[in-house]
Motif scaffolding. Structure first.
Motif, PDB file in Angstrom:
ATOM      1  N   TRP A 300     -19.439  -5.101 -10.000  1.00  0.00           N
ATOM      2  CA  TRP A 300     -18.385  -5.808  -9.275  1.00  0.00           C
ATOM      3  C   TRP A 300     -17.885  -4.871  -8.199  1.00  0.00           C
ATOM      4  CZ3 TRP A 300     -18.251 -10.625  -9.000  1.00  0.00           C
ATOM      5  CH2 TRP A 300     -18.394 -11.472 -10.094  1.00  0.00           C
ATOM      6  N   SER A 301     -17.912  -5.322  -6.972  1.00  0.00           N
ATOM      7  CA  SER A 301     -17.542  -4.413  -5.896  1.00  0.00           C
ATOM      8  C   SER A 301     -16.606  -5.109  -4.918  1.00  0.00           C
ATOM      9  CB  SER A 301     -18.801  -3.959  -5.172  1.00  0.00           C
ATOM     10  OG  SER A 301     -19.492  -5.095  -4.701  1.00  0.00           O
ATOM     11  N   LEU A 302     -15.967  -4.307  -4.084  1.00  0.00           N
ATOM     12  CA  LEU A 302     -15.049  -4.855  -3.088  1.00  0.00           C
ATOM     13  C   LEU A 302     -15.698  -4.748  -1.713  1.00  0.00           C
ATOM     14  CD1 LEU A 302     -11.731  -3.199  -4.361  1.00  0.00           C
ATOM     15  CD2 LEU A 302     -12.604  -5.462  -4.891  1.00  0.00           C
ATOM     16  N   ALA A 303     -15.648  -5.829  -0.963  1.00  0.00           N
ATOM     17  CA  ALA A 303     -16.272  -5.836   0.361  1.00  0.00           C
ATOM     18  C   ALA A 303     -15.348  -6.528   1.352  1.00  0.00           C
ATOM     19  CB  ALA A 303     -17.610  -6.564   0.301  1.00  0.00           C
ATOM     20  N   ILE A 304     -15.587  -6.279   2.631  1.00  0.00           N
ATOM     21  CA  ILE A 304     -14.762  -6.893   3.677  1.00  0.00           C
ATOM     22  C   ILE A 304     -15.614  -7.896   4.450  1.00  0.00           C
ATOM     23  CG2 ILE A 304     -13.329  -6.441   5.713  1.00  0.00           C
ATOM     24  CD1 ILE A 304     -13.051  -3.549   4.708  1.00  0.00           C
ATOM     25  N   PRO A 305     -15.235  -9.173   4.447  1.00  0.00           N
ATOM     26  CA  PRO A 305     -16.004 -10.146   5.238  1.00  0.00           C
ATOM     27  C   PRO A 305     -15.859  -9.843   6.722  1.00  0.00           C
ATOM     28  CG  PRO A 305     -14.366 -11.235   3.820  1.00  0.00           C
ATOM     29  CD  PRO A 305     -14.082  -9.784   3.768  1.00  0.00           C
ATOM     30  N   SER A 306     -16.913 -10.090   7.480  1.00  0.00           N
ATOM     31  CA  SER A 306     -16.846  -9.763   8.908  1.00  0.00           C
ATOM     32  C   SER A 306     -15.815 -10.635   9.633  1.00  0.00           C
ATOM     33  CB  SER A 306     -18.220  -9.921   9.552  1.00  0.00           C
ATOM     34  OG  SER A 306     -18.793 -11.127   9.136  1.00  0.00           O
ATOM     35  N   SER A 307     -15.348 -11.713   8.975  1.00  0.00           N
ATOM     36  CA  SER A 307     -14.334 -12.570   9.604  1.00  0.00           C
ATOM     37  C   SER A 307     -12.911 -12.049   9.371  1.00  0.00           C
ATOM     38  CB  SER A 307     -14.454 -13.985   9.042  1.00  0.00           C
ATOM     39  OG  SER A 307     -14.383 -13.959   7.630  1.00  0.00           O
ATOM     40  N   SER A 308     -12.767 -10.937   8.619  1.00  0.00           N
ATOM     41  CA  SER A 308     -11.418 -10.421   8.328  1.00  0.00           C
ATOM     42  C   SER A 308     -10.707  -9.992   9.611  1.00  0.00           C
ATOM     43  CB  SER A 308     -11.517  -9.222   7.387  1.00  0.00           C
ATOM     44  OG  SER A 308     -10.298  -8.509   7.402  1.00  0.00           O
ATOM     45  N   ARG A 309      -9.413 -10.257   9.648  1.00  0.00           N
ATOM     46  CA  ARG A 309      -8.636  -9.869  10.836  1.00  0.00           C
ATOM     47  C   ARG A 309      -7.866  -8.571  10.599  1.00  0.00           C
ATOM     48  NH1 ARG A 309      -7.594 -15.673  10.273  1.00  0.00           N
ATOM     49  NH2 ARG A 309      -9.143 -16.670  11.570  1.00  0.00           N
ATOM     50  N   HIS A 310      -8.006  -8.019   9.390  1.00  0.00           N
ATOM     51  CA  HIS A 310      -7.263  -6.794   9.071  1.00  0.00           C
ATOM     52  C   HIS A 310      -8.206  -5.751   8.470  1.00  0.00           C
ATOM     53  CE1 HIS A 310      -4.314 -10.199   8.576  1.00  0.00           C
ATOM     54  NE2 HIS A 310      -3.794  -9.508   9.570  1.00  0.00           N
ATOM     55  N   GLU A 311      -9.267  -5.485   9.209  1.00  0.00           N
ATOM     56  CA  GLU A 311     -10.332  -4.627   8.687  1.00  0.00           C
ATOM     57  C   GLU A 311      -9.838  -3.235   8.298  1.00  0.00           C
ATOM     58  OE1 GLU A 311     -13.931  -4.888  11.173  1.00  0.00           O
ATOM     59  OE2 GLU A 311     -14.244  -2.796  10.630  1.00  0.00           O
ATOM     60  N   LYS A 312      -8.990  -2.653   9.148  1.00  0.00           N
ATOM     61  CA  LYS A 312      -8.556  -1.268   8.920  1.00  0.00           C
ATOM     62  C   LYS A 312      -7.744  -1.161   7.628  1.00  0.00           C
ATOM     63  CE  LYS A 312      -6.437   2.478  11.433  1.00  0.00           C
ATOM     64  NZ  LYS A 312      -5.402   2.787  12.406  1.00  0.00           N
ATOM     65  N   THR A 313      -6.799  -2.089   7.448  1.00  0.00           N
ATOM     66  CA  THR A 313      -5.968  -2.059   6.249  1.00  0.00           C
ATOM     67  C   THR A 313      -6.819  -2.353   5.014  1.00  0.00           C
ATOM     68  OG1 THR A 313      -4.257  -3.007   7.642  1.00  0.00           O
ATOM     69  CG2 THR A 313      -3.797  -2.928   5.297  1.00  0.00           C
ATOM     70  N   ALA A 314      -7.749  -3.289   5.164  1.00  0.00           N
ATOM     71  CA  ALA A 314      -8.618  -3.631   4.033  1.00  0.00           C
ATOM     72  C   ALA A 314      -9.435  -2.411   3.612  1.00  0.00           C
ATOM     73  CB  ALA A 314      -9.541  -4.782   4.430  1.00  0.00           C
ATOM     74  N   LYS A 315      -9.931  -1.666   4.594  1.00  0.00           N
ATOM     75  CA  LYS A 315     -10.707  -0.459   4.270  1.00  0.00           C
ATOM     76  C   LYS A 315      -9.842   0.553   3.534  1.00  0.00           C
ATOM     77  CE  LYS A 315     -14.474  -0.143   7.505  1.00  0.00           C
ATOM     78  NZ  LYS A 315     -15.000   0.417   8.712  1.00  0.00           N
ATOM     79  N   SER A 316      -8.606   0.668   3.991  1.00  0.00           N
ATOM     80  CA  SER A 316      -7.701   1.635   3.356  1.00  0.00           C
ATOM     81  C   SER A 316      -7.495   1.262   1.886  1.00  0.00           C
ATOM     82  CB  SER A 316      -6.381   1.662   4.132  1.00  0.00           C
ATOM     83  OG  SER A 316      -5.285   1.756   3.279  1.00  0.00           O
ATOM     84  N   PHE A 317      -7.369  -0.053   1.603  1.00  0.00           N
ATOM     85  CA  PHE A 317      -7.160  -0.457   0.208  1.00  0.00           C
ATOM     86  C   PHE A 317      -8.413  -0.196  -0.632  1.00  0.00           C
ATOM     87  CE2 PHE A 317      -7.494  -3.377  -3.335  1.00  0.00           C
ATOM     88  CZ  PHE A 317      -6.307  -3.099  -3.998  1.00  0.00           C
ATOM     89  N   ILE A 318      -9.583  -0.535  -0.066  1.00  0.00           N
ATOM     90  CA  ILE A 318     -10.820  -0.353  -0.842  1.00  0.00           C
ATOM     91  C   ILE A 318     -11.044   1.129  -1.141  1.00  0.00           C
ATOM     92  CG2 ILE A 318     -13.332  -0.603  -0.780  1.00  0.00           C
ATOM     93  CD1 ILE A 318     -13.017  -3.194   0.684  1.00  0.00           C
ATOM     94  N   ALA A 319     -10.786   1.977  -0.132  1.00  0.00           N
ATOM     95  CA  ALA A 319     -10.965   3.411  -0.341  1.00  0.00           C
ATOM     96  C   ALA A 319     -10.053   3.900  -1.472  1.00  0.00           C
ATOM     97  CB  ALA A 319     -10.671   4.170   0.945  1.00  0.00           C
ATOM     98  N   TRP A 320      -8.862   3.293  -1.578  1.00  0.00           N
ATOM     99  CA  TRP A 320      -7.920   3.681  -2.641  1.00  0.00           C
ATOM    100  C   TRP A 320      -8.385   3.131  -3.999  1.00  0.00           C
ATOM    101  CZ3 TRP A 320      -4.791   0.447  -5.711  1.00  0.00           C
ATOM    102  CH2 TRP A 320      -3.809   1.107  -6.470  1.00  0.00           C
ATOM    103  N   ALA A 321      -8.749   1.837  -4.049  1.00  0.00           N
ATOM    104  CA  ALA A 321      -9.025   1.179  -5.332  1.00  0.00           C
ATOM    105  C   ALA A 321     -10.354   1.578  -5.951  1.00  0.00           C
ATOM    106  CB  ALA A 321      -8.986  -0.340  -5.145  1.00  0.00           C
ATOM    107  N   THR A 322     -11.255   2.164  -5.149  1.00  0.00           N
ATOM    108  CA  THR A 322     -12.548   2.544  -5.728  1.00  0.00           C
ATOM    109  C   THR A 322     -12.713   4.067  -5.748  1.00  0.00           C
ATOM    110  OG1 THR A 322     -13.670   2.372  -3.585  1.00  0.00           O
ATOM    111  CG2 THR A 322     -13.639   0.388  -4.931  1.00  0.00           C
ATOM    112  N   SER A 323     -11.594   4.783  -5.583  1.00  0.00           N
ATOM    113  CA  SER A 323     -11.668   6.248  -5.552  1.00  0.00           C
ATOM    114  C   SER A 323     -11.597   6.841  -6.959  1.00  0.00           C
ATOM    115  CB  SER A 323     -10.500   6.789  -4.726  1.00  0.00           C
ATOM    116  OG  SER A 323      -9.295   6.467  -5.398  1.00  0.00           O
ATOM    117  N   ALA A 324     -11.945   8.113  -7.047  1.00  0.00           N
ATOM    118  CA  ALA A 324     -11.827   8.818  -8.330  1.00  0.00           C
ATOM    119  C   ALA A 324     -10.350   8.933  -8.719  1.00  0.00           C
ATOM    120  CB  ALA A 324     -12.460  10.197  -8.205  1.00  0.00           C
ATOM    121  N   GLN A 325      -9.486   9.021  -7.699  1.00  0.00           N
ATOM    122  CA  GLN A 325      -8.040   9.122  -7.970  1.00  0.00           C
ATOM    123  C   GLN A 325      -7.531   7.846  -8.630  1.00  0.00           C
ATOM    124  OE1 GLN A 325      -9.442   9.841  -5.000  1.00  0.00           O
ATOM    125  NE2 GLN A 325      -9.228  12.067  -5.077  1.00  0.00           N
ATOM    126  N   TYR A 326      -8.103   6.718  -8.261  1.00  0.00           N
ATOM    127  CA  TYR A 326      -7.683   5.450  -8.875  1.00  0.00           C
ATOM    128  C   TYR A 326      -8.081   5.427 -10.356  1.00  0.00           C
ATOM    129  CZ  TYR A 326      -7.427   0.565 -10.194  1.00  0.00           C
ATOM    130  OH  TYR A 326      -7.128  -0.594 -10.874  1.00  0.00           O
TER     131      TYR A 326
END
Lengths: 436, 273
Positions: A300-326
């Protein structure tokens, strides 16, 4: 005048110190399972740290897949992050539906991701989805029943041994069944398990020219074995048992052996969810003719659809939620037993996790041994172990699953079911342009 | 012919048996919502258990129950009012001024209900998306109204047909316009029928899941979408799902109980001539 006023108001808002002028609200579409529930809860911390907000759309797996596919295909832009599996990731990435995820900060540590997991979400050297948790399949068994019957489960049993054990441990008068397996039709239900069974019997879905192979000897052998075993030693009405039904049967003490997803381990070991907690042993997925594709791989993974209008924020969340720190955060707040498994090497080097999850090594070895690039004994033109990573597979898998469920419930014979499956698969492949 | 006490007794027993059989799944769902997950899947099923409110706390904490409830109320009431506004003149015209196409038109309207909704998912989805109606209350009210319109028109048509045409004609001869005929003559005479049509439309809109799940995400999601949140193929969520379902059906169940007299009266209106 109106323009001037608007500009002045915008400027004033931007000038106010601390005003969340850059705060964004993102919408995440996800499935409903224990790990996602924990993520939903802990994401409030990310919201506090960044000032951003999250709106959640939580749906059942198949409904979610349909909703997200419709949205992405029509460029709806309703979702900024979607939860997808290892089946969709390569197909959608090739279609240009997903944003590349190869520019996370250095602290993300891409090399910490388990190599087979990272590979499954990578297309042409670029990662398109970040793994949230991964699962494989293995054998779960009741240690107490085995001990009482004087049986020993090997580290990696064969299917012949599984049949012997199941025969011996079945006592239908006590509603104790030697084996529980999925029977509910669906490409992600019975076919997930049966895909691995056919693989280990030396079978494959298609040959090198995309010709369906469902009437070949390995398919006949595997499905006959499955139907006979379930009729002899399985619970009644097995053709309607999915993961949840089988888990309920095992957790309430009605099954001696269950071959299914590694995510079940944490649930069966939790006294709040299982009457047999502490009595469950784990072994590798059984084999028949070959090791190839005997255990599945699902991420199960997190991805950003190319139609997203908030790509930067979405990336920031994914980097947080799939990190070792999480993973660390989940361990510390909700307990190490529920930390998301199967994605990072560091998780399996953490003594706290290894202590809380006695099944950790079996899960790691199952995930490590799964090789979706080489899923079968004979060469195939596709990737994926319990699925074929091509678009028409959802329909094909579900139709074949229905045929086999018919054989399991006694409505039809195995050979008739496989012939019907072969015919419908051939028609679907012709329609999709794989065959002339 | 009067029925004997034995006949009455048998009918009563049969009636109660059918009622209990129909109510059993709902009762079991409510019971399960107070169980822990392990008790919910206990075999044999448990009738005596230690009740917990944890499932309700969980679903209210994770899901947006109040928002979904408000949306459900707005969608079912909105689509019903809009549906009645359109269907009443249509049914009036068909009942009192029929022509050779009326029967065909009625059948054609009903035939649109025979097509599975998924058959028109893509066109409706794209129409909503392009017109900015995706995930909006107005979009869902419109779709729900259109989806229930054939049934509303049919029911109103049946009720209006029960009203003698002479009365309408007499009022017209007395100088009543169309609006006055509807308000002064038709409404009082077909009132129970209109009320039961409205109630049925509210219930149908409340329970509709396909369009609600496919056309909403966060802003306009009603209770059916709220329930869908707690369904999962991997993981035992039956007690939580039951709690979510109980919370979702409770308002409409109470509403149904409160209005059952009108509902039954309306549905059997004109049944015995």
């Amino acid at each position: 005048m109106r323009f001037t006023l608007k500009a002045a108001l915008t400027a004033a808002l931007l000038a106010v110190p601390g005003a969340n002028a850059l705060a964004t609200t993102i919408t995440i579409a996800t499935v409903n399972n224990n790990d996602m529930v924990v993520m939903q809860k802990l994401s409030k911390q990310w919201e506090q740290e960044t000032g951003n907000k999250i709106k959640w759309v939580v749906l059942e797996e198949n409904v979610l897949r349909q909703r997200v596919t419709t949205d992405i295909a029509t460029h709806g832009g309703q979702f900024d992050i979607v939860t997808i599996g290892s089946y969709e990731a390569p197909i959608w990435a090739k279609r240009g539906w997903l944003v590349k995820l190869n520019d996370f900060p250095a602290s993300y540590d891409y090399n910490d991701l388990l190599p087979p997991v990272r590979a499954a979400l990578t297309v042409n050297g670029t990662m398109y989805a970040a793994p949230f948790y991964a699962e494989s399949s293995f054998t779960m068994y009741r240690k107490d029943l085995f001990e009482k019957a004087g049986l020993t489960m090997p580290d990696q049993p064969t299917y012949a041994q599984i049949e012997q054990f199941a025969d011996k441990l079945t006592d239908k008068s006590k509603q104790q069944y030697g084996i529980c397996l999925r029977g509910k039709p669906g490409w992600g239900e019975n076919m997930a398990y049966l895909g691995t069974l056919v693989n280990t019997y030396g079978g494959r879905w298609f040959d090198g020219h995309w010709q369906p192979q469902l009437t070949s000897q390995p398919w006949e052998d595997a499905i006959n074995f499955y139907v006979n075993l379930m009729k002899k030693d399985g619970p009644p009405g097995a053709a309607s048992d999915g993961f949840n039904e089988a888990e309920a049967l095992f957790a309430t003490g009605h099954c001696a052996i269950w071959i299914d997803s590694t995510v079940a381990a944490g649930m069966l070991d939790d006294p709040k969810q299982s009457q047999v907690a502490g009595e469950v042993g784990f072994a590798k997925a059984p084999v028949a003719v070959t090791n190839h594709g005997a255990a599945w791989q699902w991420i199960w993974s997190l991805a950003i659809p190319s139609s997203s209008r908030h790509e930067k924020t979405a990336k920031s969340f994914i980097a947080w939620a799939t990190s070792a720190q999480y993973v660390d955060l989940v361990g510390k707040t909700d307990g190490w037993g529920v930390a998301p498994p199967g994605t990072r090497t560091s998780t399996y080097e953490n003594p706290d996790y290894l202590k809380a999850a006695p099944f950790a090594n079996e899960v790691l070895s199952a995930i490590d041994s799964a090789d979706p690039q080489h899923p079968t004994l004979q060469p195939v033109p596709y990737t994926g172990i319990q699925f074929v990573a091509i678009a028409p597979f959802q329909q094909i898998g579900t139709t074949v699953g229905q045929d086999i469920a018919g054989a399991l419930s006694g409505d039809t014979s195995v050979s008739a079911a496989l012939q019907s499956a072969q015919d419908s698969t051939t028609a679907a492949m012709q329609q999709a342009g794989y065959l002339n | 012919m009067r029925s004997s006490p034995l006949q009455k007794f048998i009918v009563a027993v049969l009636g109660w048996t059918v009622a209990l059989l129909m109510f059993f799944p709902v009762a079991w769902m409510v019971l399960t919502s107070f169980k822990t997950e392990i008790d919910a899947v206990h075999s044999p099923p448990l009738l005596v258990f230690h009740p917990t409110l944890a499932n309700f706390t969980h679903v209210i904490y994770l899901g947006n129950y109040l928002g979904a409830l408000t949306n459900s109320v707005a969608i079912s009431l909105g689509s019903t009012v809009l549906g009645l506004l359109i269907a009443m003149p249509a049914a009036y015209a068909m009942a009192f001024f029929p022509n050779r196409w009326t029967k065909d038109l009625l059948l054609w309207m009903l035939s649109t209900k025979m097509m599975p909704a998924v058959g028109v998912l893509m066109p409706i989805y794209l129409l909503c998306q392009r017109s900015g109606l995706l995930d909006t209350l107005s979009g869902l009210i419109l779709v729900m109204m259109l989806s229930n319109l054939p049934i509303i028109v049919w029911m109103l048509y049946t009720f209006f047909k029960e009203v003698p045409g002479d009365i309408i004609e007499a009022s017209r001869m007395d100088g009543a316009g169309v609006l006055a005929q509807l308000r002064v003559v038709l409404l009082p005479l077909a009132g129970p029928g209109i009320a039961s049509t409205a109630l049925l439309s509210i219930i149908l809109s409340w329970n509709e899941a396909f369009w609600s799940i496919n056309l909403t995400s966060v802003n306009a999601a009603p209770l059916t979408a709220f329930i869908a949140t707690f369904s999962a193929p991997e993981g035992l969520f039956w007690a939580k799902l039951s709690a979510a379902s109980t919370l979702a059906v409770a308002p409409i169940l109470i509403f149904g109980w409160m209005t059952q007299r009108q509902l039954v009266r309306g549905l059997t209106f004109g049944a015995v001539k």
